[in-house]
Design a protein around this motif. Structure first.
Motif, short mmCIF file in Angstrom:
data_model
loop_
_atom_site.label_atom_id
_atom_site.label_comp_id
_atom_site.label_asym_id
_atom_site.label_seq_id
_atom_site.Cartn_x
_atom_site.Cartn_y
_atom_site.Cartn_z
N LEU A 258 0.87 -1.17 0.00
CA LEU A 258 0.00 0.00 0.00
C LEU A 258 0.91 1.22 0.00
O LEU A 258 1.50 1.58 1.02
N GLU A 259 1.08 1.87 -1.16
CA GLU A 259 1.95 3.03 -1.26
C GLU A 259 1.32 4.22 -0.54
O GLU A 259 0.11 4.40 -0.58
N GLN A 260 2.17 5.04 0.11
CA GLN A 260 1.65 6.13 0.93
C GLN A 260 2.46 7.41 0.74
O GLN A 260 3.68 7.36 0.57
N ASN A 261 1.75 8.54 0.80
CA ASN A 261 2.41 9.84 0.70
C ASN A 261 1.48 10.89 1.30
O ASN A 261 0.32 10.59 1.63
N ARG A 262 1.96 12.13 1.43
CA ARG A 262 1.09 13.21 1.90
C ARG A 262 1.54 14.54 1.30
O ARG A 262 2.71 14.74 0.99
N PHE A 263 0.55 15.42 1.16
CA PHE A 263 0.78 16.73 0.55
C PHE A 263 0.06 17.82 1.35
O PHE A 263 -1.02 17.55 1.88
N PRO A 264 0.63 19.02 1.44
CA PRO A 264 1.97 19.37 0.94
C PRO A 264 3.06 18.66 1.72
O PRO A 264 2.87 18.29 2.87
N THR A 265 4.21 18.48 1.08
CA THR A 265 5.35 17.85 1.73
C THR A 265 6.03 18.86 2.66
O THR A 265 5.66 20.03 2.71
N ASP A 266 7.05 18.39 3.38
CA ASP A 266 7.79 19.27 4.29
C ASP A 266 8.33 20.49 3.55
O ASP A 266 8.29 21.61 4.06
N ILE A 274 -2.81 33.64 10.18
CA ILE A 274 -3.62 34.59 9.42
C ILE A 274 -4.82 34.97 10.28
O ILE A 274 -5.63 34.11 10.63
N ASP A 275 -4.90 36.24 10.64
CA ASP A 275 -5.97 36.72 11.53
C ASP A 275 -6.06 35.89 12.80
O ASP A 275 -7.15 35.55 13.28
N GLY A 276 -4.90 35.53 13.32
CA GLY A 276 -4.85 34.82 14.59
C GLY A 276 -5.10 33.32 14.50
O GLY A 276 -5.19 32.65 15.53
N VAL A 277 -5.20 32.78 13.28
CA VAL A 277 -5.48 31.36 13.09
C VAL A 277 -4.32 30.72 12.32
O VAL A 277 -3.81 31.30 11.36
N TYR A 278 -3.93 29.51 12.75
CA TYR A 278 -2.84 28.80 12.09
C TYR A 278 -3.33 28.09 10.83
O TYR A 278 -4.35 27.38 10.86
N TYR A 279 -2.61 28.27 9.72
CA TYR A 279 -2.92 27.59 8.47
C TYR A 279 -1.64 27.00 7.87
O TYR A 279 -0.53 27.48 8.14
N MET A 280 -1.79 25.99 7.04
CA MET A 280 -0.69 25.45 6.26
C MET A 280 -0.77 26.07 4.86
O MET A 280 -1.70 25.78 4.11
N THR A 281 0.15 26.96 4.56
CA THR A 281 0.14 27.64 3.27
C THR A 281 1.14 26.98 2.32
O THR A 281 2.12 26.39 2.76
N PHE A 282 0.87 27.11 1.03
CA PHE A 282 1.74 26.48 0.04
C PHE A 282 1.40 27.03 -1.34
O PHE A 282 0.36 27.65 -1.54
N ASP A 283 2.29 26.78 -2.28
CA ASP A 283 2.06 27.15 -3.67
C ASP A 283 1.15 26.09 -4.29
O ASP A 283 1.57 24.93 -4.45
N ILE A 284 -0.07 26.46 -4.63
CA ILE A 284 -1.05 25.49 -5.07
C ILE A 284 -0.63 24.77 -6.36
O ILE A 284 -0.86 23.57 -6.51
N GLU A 285 0.02 25.49 -7.29
CA GLU A 285 0.43 24.86 -8.55
C GLU A 285 1.52 23.83 -8.31
O GLU A 285 1.51 22.75 -8.92
N GLU A 286 2.46 24.15 -7.42
CA GLU A 286 3.54 23.22 -7.12
C GLU A 286 3.00 21.94 -6.49
O GLU A 286 3.36 20.83 -6.90
N VAL A 287 2.12 22.09 -5.51
CA VAL A 287 1.55 20.94 -4.83
C VAL A 287 0.66 20.14 -5.78
O VAL A 287 0.68 18.90 -5.78
N LYS A 288 -0.12 20.84 -6.57
CA LYS A 288 -1.00 20.16 -7.54
C LYS A 288 -0.18 19.28 -8.49
O LYS A 288 -0.55 18.12 -8.74
N ASN A 289 0.92 19.82 -9.01
CA ASN A 289 1.77 19.06 -9.93
C ASN A 289 2.38 17.84 -9.25
O ASN A 289 2.42 16.75 -9.82
N SER A 290 2.86 18.03 -8.02
CA SER A 290 3.46 16.91 -7.28
C SER A 290 2.42 15.84 -6.98
O SER A 290 2.71 14.64 -7.08
N LEU A 291 1.22 16.27 -6.60
CA LEU A 291 0.13 15.35 -6.29
C LEU A 291 -0.22 14.52 -7.52
O LEU A 291 -0.40 13.30 -7.44
N HIS A 292 -0.31 15.17 -8.67
CA HIS A 292 -0.63 14.47 -9.92
C HIS A 292 0.45 13.45 -10.29
O HIS A 292 0.14 12.33 -10.72
N GLN A 293 1.72 13.87 -10.12
CA GLN A 293 2.81 12.96 -10.45
C GLN A 293 2.77 11.71 -9.58
O GLN A 293 3.09 10.62 -10.05
N TYR A 294 2.36 11.88 -8.33
CA TYR A 294 2.30 10.73 -7.44
C TYR A 294 1.07 9.85 -7.72
O TYR A 294 1.20 8.63 -7.87
#
Length: 297
Positions: A258-266, A274-294
């Motif tokens: 069972l192959e496993q991965n997660r996105f966004p990567t480290d 942002i406005d006092g709330v923690y979020y995981m931000t990332f470049d959507i195009e970069e993550v999208k491309n990596s996700l598709h490749q996987y």
């Protein structure tokens, strides 16, 4: 995330209906224990280009719901199960629950809020629109069912580190340990150890992989009683006939890993207030491309 997704377990347990002679009607009966949910597939924003190019690769959204009834609330576990019969691969992809994405009709927010805003329909649409995916199906389960299911399997083997011992009641040494359902839940809930939420999502996949391996070690004769007990925990829009097809496809892939991965990567994600709330931000195009490749390779 406070839970481990067990939808795939229900599917694996149901494999017995394929291997037992004359079991078609029994299979329909067993799968009928799953709670069926209707959603409008026309409103899921399936990416047409992705569907045309990779339509033979089946992606299913998997949600662990943090709610008493298991039907509403945030999806604090978000994964994508990829059943790729073309390349003979079975994959599990985690999406970070704090990912800062655009939720249709609600603006930018944590991706795990989509389920509470609009149920599985909006949650799937959010995945498809942000990552150009072709998801049309989902499975969801309440995390409170996990201990009973793991105990029914007789526990699962997990490699425990020195840092993790303090968070798991009854565990006093490192190395591979047989965890009960409650211990496995405590392991999955570890929040403050090294690696933060990245490591946490890895623990979820580790538990699911341990369940996967435990199932492979079971005798076929044990499957019916296990399936009868576990399937009622699952909510899905996959029909009985489609489930039978899915079970068959997974059955052909079970001999592999069972192959496993997660996105966004480290390297791709960055925590940001942002406005006092923690979020995981990332470049959507970069993550999208990596996700598709996987997923699609």
């Amino acid at each position: 995330m406070k839970k481990i997704i067990l939808w795939i377990l229900g599917i694996l347990l149901s494999l017995t209906v394929i291997t037992v002679g004359g079991a078609f009607f029994y299979a329909k009966h067993m799968i009928g224990k799953v709670e069926q949910v209707e959603i409008n597939k026309e409103d899921l924003s399936v990416n047409e280009e992705t569907e045309e190019k990779y339509g033979d690769i089946r992606n299913i959204a998997l949600y662990g719901i943090d709610a008493e009834d298991g039907k509403t609330g945030r999806s604090d576990s978000i994964m994508i199960l990829t059943v790729d019969t073309k390349n003979k691969k079975l994959k599990l992809t985690s999406i970070m629950r704090d990912s800062y994405v655009n939720i249709p009709g609600h603006g930018y927010d944590k991706i795990n809020h989509a389920y509470s805003f609009g149920g599985p329909e909006l949650a799937i649409r959010t995945l498809n629109e942000n990552f150009d995916l072709n998801i049309k199906e989902f499975m969801a389960v309440n995390f409170t069912s996990m201990p009973a299911i793991i105990d029914k399997l007789g526990g699962i083997n997990i490699d425990i580190t020195s840092e993790e011992i303090q968070y798991i009641p009854g565990i006093t040494s490192t190395g591979t340990q047989k965890l009960t359902g409650e211990q496995a839940l405590a392991y999955a809930r570890i929040r403050y150890a090294t690696g933060g939420d990245y490591k946490r999502t890895e623990r979820h996949r580790t538990v699911l992989n341990a369940i996967f391996n435990e199932m492979k070690s079971k005798s076929i004769s044990e499957y019916p009683s296990l399936a009868s007990e576990f399937l009622p925990y699952i909510r899905t829009n996959i029909s009985s006939n489609e489930m039978l097809s899915l079970i068959g496809d997974i059955g052909t892939l079970m001999s592999g890993n069972l192959e496993q991965n997660r996105f966004p990567t480290d390297e791709q994600g960055q925590g940001k207030m942002i406005d006092g709330v923690y979020y995981m931000t990332f470049d959507i195009e970069e993550v999208k491309n990596s996700l598709h490749q996987y997923i699609f390779q």
